[in-house]
Design an enzyme around this catalytic site. Sequence first.
Site, PDB file in Angstrom:
ATOM      1  N   VAL A   1      27.825   9.934  41.508  1.00  0.00           N
ATOM      2  CA  VAL A   1      27.788   9.317  43.521  1.00  0.00           C
ATOM      3  C   VAL A   1      27.514  10.951  43.848  1.00  0.00           C
ATOM      4  CG1 VAL A   1      29.250   8.343  44.642  1.00  0.00           C
ATOM      5  CG2 VAL A   1      28.951   7.736  42.324  1.00  0.00           C
ATOM      6  N   TYR A   2      26.604  11.486  45.257  1.00  0.00           N
ATOM      7  CA  TYR A   2      26.823  12.668  46.032  1.00  0.00           C
ATOM      8  C   TYR A   2      27.696  12.511  47.543  1.00  0.00           C
ATOM      9  CZ  TYR A   2      23.757  13.950  42.800  1.00  0.00           C
ATOM     10  OH  TYR A   2      22.985  14.539  41.484  1.00  0.00           O
ATOM     11  N   TYR A   3      28.269  13.181  47.400  1.00  0.00           N
ATOM     12  CA  TYR A   3      28.472  13.421  48.832  1.00  0.00           C
ATOM     13  C   TYR A   3      27.836  13.721  50.205  1.00  0.00           C
ATOM     14  CZ  TYR A   3      31.917  10.028  47.553  1.00  0.00           C
ATOM     15  OH  TYR A   3      32.503   8.751  47.221  1.00  0.00           O
TER      16      TYR A   3
ATOM     17  N   ALA B   1      26.225  10.338  49.895  1.00  0.00           N
ATOM     18  CA  ALA B   1      24.948  10.081  50.569  1.00  0.00           C
ATOM     19  C   ALA B   1      24.069   9.103  49.623  1.00  0.00           C
ATOM     20  CB  ALA B   1      24.605  11.306  50.285  1.00  0.00           C
TER      21      ALA B   1
END
Length: 176
Positions: A36-38, A103
């Site tokens: 999970v990208y931020y 993101a």
Amino acid sequence: MFEVEAKFAVPEPGDVKDRLERQGVRMAKRQQERDVYYNAPHRDFGETDEALRVRYDDSGSTVTYKGPKVRVGSAKAREEFNLGVASGEALEEILSRLGFKRAAVVSKVREFYEMGDVTVTLDDVEGLGTYIEIEILTDGANEDAAERIGTIAKELGVEGPPIYTSYLEMLLFKQR
């Protein structure tokens, strides 16, 4: 710590697995990973070429910061910091409350092959296909690691140009 790696598309992963086996290299483990990208509220990681991710896998949860990519020969290198966390979900809630925005999510099944200080992974990435990554961790982004990676790629019959974009970048591009 720097991660020096090269990534290639692999239309036939069975061929690579056969070459690894002929060299006496066995799969060390296979696992599902969900990354999970931020993006930060104070700067755009897409513009700064940084990454912040929370990874969920068989061993738990890890938060990773990756610095901007640097080209090293036919490979890329990035400074990388990893920290195991007791609860990825709690960390994601903290990031959200601090203004970080999710993101994208990258899911893959990853097979790990260890060749001394070199890690080879075969990645079946949801929505993108199958890839091989050849990686060496070093104290600095150096040309020797990139040359070794190129030699290993040839030994494994990997052809085509290296891919310098991350799975995240590839997925975001495909979604546009």
